[in-house]
Design a protein around this motif. Structure first.
Motif: not given
Length: 230
Positions: A26-41, A63-71, A114-116
């Protein structure tokens, strides 16, 4: 051939592993497809910068969702080792190490995000903040794919362990092995033949299907008290 013994101890470890797996999905797909993906071109630095600056909370939440996923992924790697080490200690340890390497790479890649964000937050002081930010967003994507190379190897080994377990159906093992091949092929294309990556992208649906199926199977694991057999 050594197989798993279906006990209450195995059951609670399996269910906990399934819960962590569910959070990861949930966190991985949510971060990549639901949250970050729509913002990046990746073809338009200015549009990407404008989208992120217009939704900073959404970008940080990814970023928070990815961190939860990694933990959760680190915890899952250890739990799966504890479950399958009785079958083949060396293979189980190898699988855990490869999964932890993947986790470390994905967690480290969050520094690129975070750098971006830091570049975009100081856009008024930098002449080319949008382009610089896009480079680091692309770096994160490549680092993620590099991590999936190690996860692909982990999935192949886990497919073998699950297939030999005697508790889980061999179909789940086959699914994980197929997912491993998809991850290895997809990451190889992304890193070395990016022009073919969009063509291959739909096959990632197989990885979602295989991992979700195994996740649900873990959540449904029931232990059998040894006393019932005495």
């Amino acid at each position: 051939m050594t197989v798993l013994t279906n006990t209450p101890d195995l059951a609670w470890k399996a269910r906990l592993a399934g819960l962590l797996y569910l959070v990861i999905i949930i966190a991985g797909l949510g971060a990549e497809l639901g949250l970050r993906g729509p913002l990046i071109n990746f073809g338009d630095a200015d549009a990407t910068a404008a989208a992120i600056l217009a939704a900073p909370g959404q970008f940080r939440l990814a970023i928070a969702a990815d961190l939860v996923m990694a933990l959760c992924d680190a915890g899952l790697a250890i739990l799966l080792y504890m479950i399958f080490r009785t079958i083949a200690p060396g293979l189980a340890l190898t699988a855990m190490v490869f999964r932890l390497i993947q986790t470390a790479l994905i967690a480290t890649s969050l520094m690129a995000l975070l750098t971006a964000w830091l570049f975009l937050a100081q856009a008024d002081q930098l002449s080319d903040a949008s382009s610089l930010a896009l480079v680091f967003l692309d770096l994160h994507a490549h680092a993620y794919d590099l991590g999936l190379v190690f996860f692909g190897v982990n999935s192949l080994i886990m497919g073998l362990l699950v297939g030999r377990s005697g508790v889980f159906s061999m179909a789940f093992g086959a699914g994980l092995a197929i997912a491993g091949l998809v991850y290895l092929t997809g990451s190889g294309l992304r890193l070395f033949a990016p022009e073919w990556s969009p063509v291959f992208a739909p096959t990632y649906a197989l990885t979602i299907l295989a991992e979700t199926a195994f996740c649900l199977r873990l959540l449904l694991q029931k232990g059998v008290d040894r006393a019932e057999f005495t």
